[in-house]
Write an enzyme that holds these catalytic residues in place. Structure first.
Site, PDB file in Angstrom:
ATOM      1  N   SER A  12       0.886  -1.249   0.025  1.00 58.20           N
ATOM      2  CA  SER A  12       0.071   0.081  -0.063  1.00 58.20           C
ATOM      3  C   SER A  12       0.839   1.407  -0.013  1.00 58.20           C
ATOM      4  O   SER A  12       2.061   1.220   0.454  1.00 58.20           O
ATOM      5  CB  SER A  12      -0.858   0.069   1.156  1.00 58.20           C
ATOM      6  OG  SER A  12      -1.550   1.162   1.365  1.00 58.20           O
ATOM      7  N   TYR A  44      -1.799  -0.280  10.377  1.00 56.24           N
ATOM      8  CA  TYR A  44      -1.762  -0.442   9.103  1.00 56.24           C
ATOM      9  C   TYR A  44      -0.631  -0.206   8.267  1.00 56.24           C
ATOM     10  O   TYR A  44      -0.131  -0.929   7.462  1.00 56.24           O
ATOM     11  CB  TYR A  44      -3.018  -0.014   8.424  1.00 56.24           C
ATOM     12  CG  TYR A  44      -3.372  -0.331   7.004  1.00 56.24           C
ATOM     13  CD1 TYR A  44      -3.673  -1.564   6.546  1.00 56.24           C
ATOM     14  CD2 TYR A  44      -3.016   0.947   5.949  1.00 56.24           C
ATOM     15  CE1 TYR A  44      -4.055  -1.962   5.467  1.00 56.24           C
ATOM     16  CE2 TYR A  44      -3.146   0.495   4.543  1.00 56.24           C
ATOM     17  CZ  TYR A  44      -3.539  -0.930   4.202  1.00 56.24           C
ATOM     18  OH  TYR A  44      -3.942  -1.156   2.922  1.00 56.24           O
TER      19      TYR A  44
END
Length: 287
Positions: free
Chosen positions: A153, A166
């Site tokens: 990501s 995250y």
């Protein structure tokens, strides 16, 4: 007969294993694998019902598609799952580490087990564990090209409020994935290509409520999977989307930290992009 850009690709005639495969981007990767002429596709997901339904749908094409209920946060389940795939289909030639979860909140609101441990297990350790299980077969078989696609990501390239755990999981994914690529090349295993995909927000529902920063549109799952898939076929080391991800990385690298904080916050709106995040409860499909 497979025609088009995937004809003659590393996927044609291959055994493909996809995690988080029952819906979202995982489903799209599975559909691409079948369309590209894969010999067999193993769908791994914690949602057995959705995985089975997708397998039945895709099997109508004649491809051998099978669903496996696997909780990738558990090493023992990964090991059992790999053994089952080897027995049913053979050793995977293409691995897509797609499964992931997100929790958007200040760090001190994260539960140590339900949030912190779960995110690190599913987003990072699962990909490492699974890749470690399938790599020996990939290393030994030079009869065809092998591919590993790791879905990271843009959150793993820049710090962002309300994404601490995250982001940590994706920073770790990027560092491990690209190091693995270098290790394979250095040791002469050039038939195995590793691609790390770093997208910004994708409209899978996983990041419901998040707002794309300036000049950074939220991508559709089809846009994201197309970019990752094509990069994997070519063996591109790192794929980032959209173009502003690289711009932000470059600015962060050259600007003093406090100056970058101002630019990221007040100009690009990066630091407020998760202010209205709601997410999708129990989401386990990576974006």
């Amino acid at each position: 007969m497979t025609t088009g850009p995937d004809a003659g690709s590393p996927v044609r005639g291959a055994i493909v294993l996809i995690t988080g495969a029952a819906r979202g981007m995982g489903e799209l990767y599975a559909r691409r694998a079948v369309a590209a002429g894969a010999a067999a596709v193993a769908l791994w997901d914690i949602d057995a019902e959705a995985g089975t339904a997708l397998a039945e749908d895709l099997s109508r094409s004649g491809c051998d598609v099978r669903a496996y209920r696997v909780d990738v946060s558990r090493l023992e389940e990964i090991q059992r799952g790999v053994a089952a795939v080897r027995t049913d289909l053979g050793a995977p030639d293409v691995l897509i580490n797609n499964a992931g979860i997100v929790r958007g909140a200040p760090f001190w609101e994260h539960d140590p087990e339900r949030d912190i441990e779960a995110i690190m297990r599913i987003n990072t350790l699962a990909a490492m564990w699974l890749t470690r299980e399938v790599l020996p077969d990939m290393l030994a078989d030079r009869s065809r090209p092998k591919r590993i696609l790791n879905i990271a990501s843009a959150a793993g390239t820049l710090a962002n409020p309300n994404m601490s755990v995250y982001a940590a999981s994706k920073w770790a994914m990027i560092g491990w994935s690209d190091s693995l690529r270098l290790e394979l090349s250095k040791n002469g295993h050039r038939h195995i290509a590793v691609t790390t995909f770093c997208p910004s927000y994708v409209s899978t529902g996983m990041f419901e409520g998040a707002r794309g920063p300036l000049l950074t549109p939220i991508m559709t799952p089809r846009q994201a999977t197309r970019a990752a898939w094509n990069g994997m076929l070519r063996g591109t080391p790192v794929v980032t989307r959209p173009w502003t991800v690289k711009l932000a990385m470059a600015l962060r690298g050259v600007l003093p930290t406090r100056v970058w904080d101002v630019v990221a916050d007040r100009v690009f709106g990066v630091y407020s992009s998760m202010d209205h995040f709601t997410g999708r409860a129990g989401a386990r499909t990576s974006s």
